[in-house]
Design an enzyme around this catalytic site. Sequence first.
Site: not given
Ligand code: AMP
Length: 221
Positions: A13, A88, A160
Amino acid sequence: MNLILLGPPGSGKGTQGERLQEDFRLPYYATGDILRAAVAEGSELGRAAQEYMDRGDLVPDEVIIGVIAERVERPEAADGFILDGFPRTVGQAEALAAEMEGLGRAITVAVLIDVDDEEVVRRLGGRRTCAKSGHVFHVDFDPPKHEGVCDVCGSRLIVRDDDRPEVIRHRLETYREKTMPLVDYYEELGVLKRVDGELEPEEVGNRIRALLATLRMEEEL
Ligand code: AMP
């Protein structure tokens, strides 16, 4: 063009969102990036989010909804936006729908980038992130010139916390349980489009652009 990118962690994404941002000249809001920056800054948002992120859990809806509501109201987003990683949960999708309705707008399209679990584990397990610039490499698909060192700024590359294998599995469970219901949600609204996320990134991008071009033409008819 109010666009949502849906898909499991590691589906690409971010890669696609950044390209679309250039092609369509729309602001790109990635909640994962916004939250990681907040954690790095040590802001109130970062402090509220960090423990959930480290575990691979979602941060609570009430923490994240306001962050996105504020962005879609910005003048720069008046002609549209690209959302990556939001919504999400069904609660977030409903909050976004209410926010859009308040602005007299609606979601144009939700693009689901489909990738199966095995591929996600392979992609995220090999991911190495620059501790300073945030630039992302992959040990197999996009290795840095010197192992463990960022090509862009020379800083150290790290895994990470949420790319550790046990956390990846947990993020996938969370995706299945909390985020997959959004596929039905947007399908029922008639705005869901699916793209095979296991193709080469270039080809995935071409297919997304083609389907967005078709949507634009339909709108103009
Ligand atoms: P990502 O880089 O999109 O995988 O996001 C990393 C982390 O940020 C996720 O594992 C969640 O802990 C948090 N996160 C990102 N977007 C959301 C969202 N829309 N709702 C809740 N937690 C989020």
